[in-house]
Design a protein around this motif. Structure first.
Motif, PDB file in Angstrom:
ATOM      1  N   ARG A   5     -21.507  15.824  63.962  1.00 32.56           N
ATOM      2  CA  ARG A   5     -22.482  15.843  62.747  1.00 32.56           C
ATOM      3  C   ARG A   5     -22.942  14.146  62.807  1.00 32.56           C
ATOM      4  N   LEU A   6     -21.992  13.552  62.595  1.00 30.88           N
ATOM      5  CA  LEU A   6     -22.098  12.135  62.309  1.00 30.88           C
ATOM      6  C   LEU A   6     -22.734  11.292  63.697  1.00 30.88           C
ATOM      7  N   GLU A   7     -22.152  11.853  64.711  1.00 25.50           N
ATOM      8  CA  GLU A   7     -22.627  11.059  65.944  1.00 25.50           C
ATOM      9  C   GLU A   7     -23.896  11.439  66.264  1.00 25.50           C
ATOM     10  N   GLU A   8     -24.180  12.654  65.927  1.00 26.82           N
ATOM     11  CA  GLU A   8     -25.703  13.196  66.212  1.00 26.82           C
ATOM     12  C   GLU A   8     -26.697  12.431  65.261  1.00 26.82           C
ATOM     13  N   ALA A   9     -26.190  12.198  63.785  1.00 26.42           N
ATOM     14  CA  ALA A   9     -27.071  11.244  63.078  1.00 26.42           C
ATOM     15  C   ALA A   9     -27.664  10.087  63.676  1.00 26.42           C
ATOM     16  N   GLU A  10     -26.389   9.434  64.192  1.00 29.26           N
ATOM     17  CA  GLU A  10     -26.755   7.993  64.579  1.00 29.26           C
ATOM     18  C   GLU A  10     -27.563   8.292  65.950  1.00 29.26           C
ATOM     19  N   ARG A  11     -27.462   9.225  66.985  1.00 31.33           N
ATOM     20  CA  ARG A  11     -28.268   9.287  67.903  1.00 31.33           C
ATOM     21  C   ARG A  11     -29.622   9.747  67.555  1.00 31.33           C
ATOM     22  N   LEU A  12     -29.714  10.586  66.562  1.00 31.03           N
ATOM     23  CA  LEU A  12     -31.204  10.787  66.372  1.00 31.03           C
ATOM     24  C   LEU A  12     -32.055   9.635  65.490  1.00 31.03           C
ATOM     25  N   VAL A  13     -31.427   9.033  64.733  1.00 31.71           N
ATOM     26  CA  VAL A  13     -32.108   7.563  64.185  1.00 31.71           C
ATOM     27  C   VAL A  13     -32.735   6.868  65.369  1.00 31.71           C
ATOM     28  N   ASN A  14     -31.913   6.872  66.480  1.00 33.43           N
ATOM     29  CA  ASN A  14     -32.414   6.176  67.626  1.00 33.43           C
ATOM     30  C   ASN A  14     -33.268   6.636  68.339  1.00 33.43           C
ATOM     31  N   SER A  15     -33.502   8.084  68.132  1.00 32.58           N
ATOM     32  CA  SER A  15     -34.479   8.685  69.059  1.00 32.58           C
ATOM     33  C   SER A  15     -35.973   8.743  69.020  1.00 32.58           C
ATOM     34  N   GLU A  16     -36.819   8.648  70.074  1.00 32.03           N
ATOM     35  CA  GLU A  16     -38.051   8.598  69.953  1.00 32.03           C
ATOM     36  C   GLU A  16     -38.695   9.560  69.106  1.00 32.03           C
ATOM     37  N   LEU A  17     -37.937  11.021  68.925  1.00 33.71           N
ATOM     38  CA  LEU A  17     -38.570  11.747  68.153  1.00 33.71           C
ATOM     39  C   LEU A  17     -38.506  11.633  66.864  1.00 33.71           C
ATOM     40  N   ALA A  88     -22.618  18.689  53.629  1.00 33.38           N
ATOM     41  CA  ALA A  88     -23.669  18.093  54.405  1.00 33.38           C
ATOM     42  C   ALA A  88     -23.238  18.014  55.938  1.00 33.38           C
ATOM     43  N   VAL A  89     -21.996  17.497  55.954  1.00 37.32           N
ATOM     44  CA  VAL A  89     -21.172  17.377  57.402  1.00 37.32           C
ATOM     45  C   VAL A  89     -20.973  18.695  58.016  1.00 37.32           C
ATOM     46  N   TYR A  90     -20.625  19.764  57.240  1.00 37.61           N
ATOM     47  CA  TYR A  90     -20.023  20.921  57.744  1.00 37.61           C
ATOM     48  C   TYR A  90     -21.120  21.905  57.870  1.00 37.61           C
ATOM     49  N   GLU A  91     -22.255  21.694  57.113  1.00 34.72           N
ATOM     50  CA  GLU A  91     -23.263  22.919  57.218  1.00 34.72           C
ATOM     51  C   GLU A  91     -23.826  22.923  58.670  1.00 34.72           C
ATOM     52  N   ILE A  92     -24.290  24.010  59.129  1.00 32.68           N
ATOM     53  CA  ILE A  92     -25.045  24.318  60.395  1.00 32.68           C
ATOM     54  C   ILE A  92     -26.604  24.506  60.030  1.00 32.68           C
ATOM     55  N   ALA A  93     -27.270  23.399  59.984  1.00 35.16           N
ATOM     56  CA  ALA A  93     -28.773  23.395  59.537  1.00 35.16           C
ATOM     57  C   ALA A  93     -29.221  23.487  60.901  1.00 35.16           C
ATOM     58  N   ASN A  94     -30.428  23.970  60.815  1.00 32.50           N
ATOM     59  CA  ASN A  94     -31.254  23.981  62.145  1.00 32.50           C
ATOM     60  C   ASN A  94     -31.746  22.364  62.754  1.00 32.50           C
ATOM     61  N   TRP A  95     -32.011  22.134  64.104  1.00 30.87           N
ATOM     62  CA  TRP A  95     -32.022  20.894  64.684  1.00 30.87           C
ATOM     63  C   TRP A  95     -33.136  20.273  63.757  1.00 30.87           C
ATOM     64  N   ARG A  96     -34.037  21.026  63.226  1.00 30.99           N
ATOM     65  CA  ARG A  96     -35.457  20.316  62.926  1.00 30.99           C
ATOM     66  C   ARG A  96     -34.763  19.570  61.308  1.00 30.99           C
ATOM     67  N   ALA A  97     -34.061  20.128  60.709  1.00 32.07           N
ATOM     68  CA  ALA A  97     -33.758  19.447  59.438  1.00 32.07           C
ATOM     69  C   ALA A  97     -32.624  17.912  59.811  1.00 32.07           C
ATOM     70  N   HIS A  98     -32.051  18.071  60.917  1.00 33.37           N
ATOM     71  CA  HIS A  98     -31.405  16.984  61.163  1.00 33.37           C
ATOM     72  C   HIS A  98     -32.428  15.855  61.569  1.00 33.37           C
ATOM     73  N   VAL A  99     -33.454  16.142  62.370  1.00 35.42           N
ATOM     74  CA  VAL A  99     -34.399  15.083  62.882  1.00 35.42           C
ATOM     75  C   VAL A  99     -35.069  14.675  61.687  1.00 35.42           C
ATOM     76  N   ARG A 100     -35.400  15.371  60.809  1.00 30.08           N
ATOM     77  CA  ARG A 100     -36.169  15.049  59.700  1.00 30.08           C
ATOM     78  C   ARG A 100     -35.242  14.111  58.609  1.00 30.08           C
ATOM     79  N   GLU A 101     -34.029  14.385  58.515  1.00 33.03           N
ATOM     80  CA  GLU A 101     -33.227  13.433  57.795  1.00 33.03           C
ATOM     81  C   GLU A 101     -33.396  12.137  58.486  1.00 33.03           C
TER      82      GLU A 101
END
Length: 289
Positions: A5-17, A88-101
């Motif tokens: 979840r933490l690694e994903e957050a860093e990856r998403l912040v740097n994503s084109e999406l 917030a680390v352990y929740e399993i939200a849909n991927w859209r919520a993570h991208v929106r964050e």
């Protein structure tokens, strides 16, 4: 811990999406512009439950719009307790919520962030806004931006819970930016010191089943050394001890352990009793409406 979840957050912040989504929010002024973008409506924030970076409520909040950021990475006051138990680390939200964050974080870096936020707030009828279901104030500059938004919107109340104690001591927040201090077994001494300086808001604490002795000692210290009321949450993430705890049982234990001091403890009604939602309880913001 769900390190992904933490690694994903860093990856998403740097994503084109996420970068493209933040740019869309910055350039759009209404729902039509958002709907005409190349993004999925639930991602860009068009529809019954979204407006741009704002999500309109959840199961706990009821219909209160909120603005969230990636967990832990935007939390300079994170403690070992957060790393182990943060929902917030352990929740399993849909991927859209993570991208929106992630996109919300990128948006918050802009100098014109208050202008963008205010533009969309004026299209929302809600008078109460929750900051940071996930994430926290990560810099003085970011906190000052929300303080500016609150000053521009005096008829709305913005409320949040924070562990960024060092930051909130440095910013003069307007009355309608309601900041509650989030204490835990690792930071409660600093929480007490910070509350003494601010003398406003609640102190919140997460009760963990199986750690009653420790938690009651911390609660007693906070109550004896401040005049604050404590809002008690229940540790309910997936790997917490799964004990059934009724509000009546919890009250008995609090009174036994704390005596008269227990009168300044409030049990979160949704977490201990299943109702009401925050939009009906209003404890955390009703005094400021």
């Amino acid at each position: 811990m769900r390190l992904w979840r933490l690694e994903e957050a860093e990856r998403l912040v740097n994503s084109e999406l996420a970068q493209g989504l933040a740019e869309t929010w910055a350039s759009c002024a209404d729902e039509k512009c958002l709907a005409d973008s190349p993004y999925d409506p639930a991602l860009v924030g068009v529809g019954r439950w979204w407006l741009s970076p704002f999500t309109i409520g959840n199961r706990k909040l009821g219909e209160i719009p909120f603005y969230s950021l990636p967990p832990v990475a935007t939390c300079p006051g994170a403690t070992p307790f957060c790393i182990r138990w943060c929902y917030a680390v352990y929740e399993i939200a849909n991927w859209r919520a993570h991208v929106r964050e992630a996109a919300s974080y990128l948006l918050s870096l802009r100098d014109d962030f208050p202008d963008i936020v205010q533009r969309f707030l004026r299209r929302l009828p809600h008078r109460t806004v929750r900051l940071h279901v996930s994430g926290d104030f990560y810099s003085v500059e970011y906190l000052e931006k929300w303080a500016e938004v609150a000053r521009r919107e005096p008829s709305r109340v913005f409320y949040t819970y924070t562990k960024s104690f060092g930051l909130v001591r440095r910013v003069e927040a307007p009355r309608n930016l309601v900041i509650h201090l989030s204490a835990d077994p690792h930071n409660y001494l600093e929480a007490v010191e910070t509350w003494r300086g601010l003398r406003r808001g609640l102190v919140t604490y997460v009760y963990t089943p199986g750690a009653e002795r420790r938690d009651f000692e911390v609660l007693r210290y906070i109550l004896e050394n401040t005049e604050a009321r404590i809002l008690l949450f229940l540790n309910h993430v997936q790997h917490a001890p799964r004990l059934r705890i009724s509000a009546a049982h919890m009250w008995r234990r609090l009174k036994e352990a704390l005596g008269p001091l227990a009168g300044r403890v409030v049990l979160d009604p949704e977490e201990f009793a299943g109702a009401p939602q925050c939009s009906l309880c209003q404890l955390c913001y009703r005094a400021y409406i």
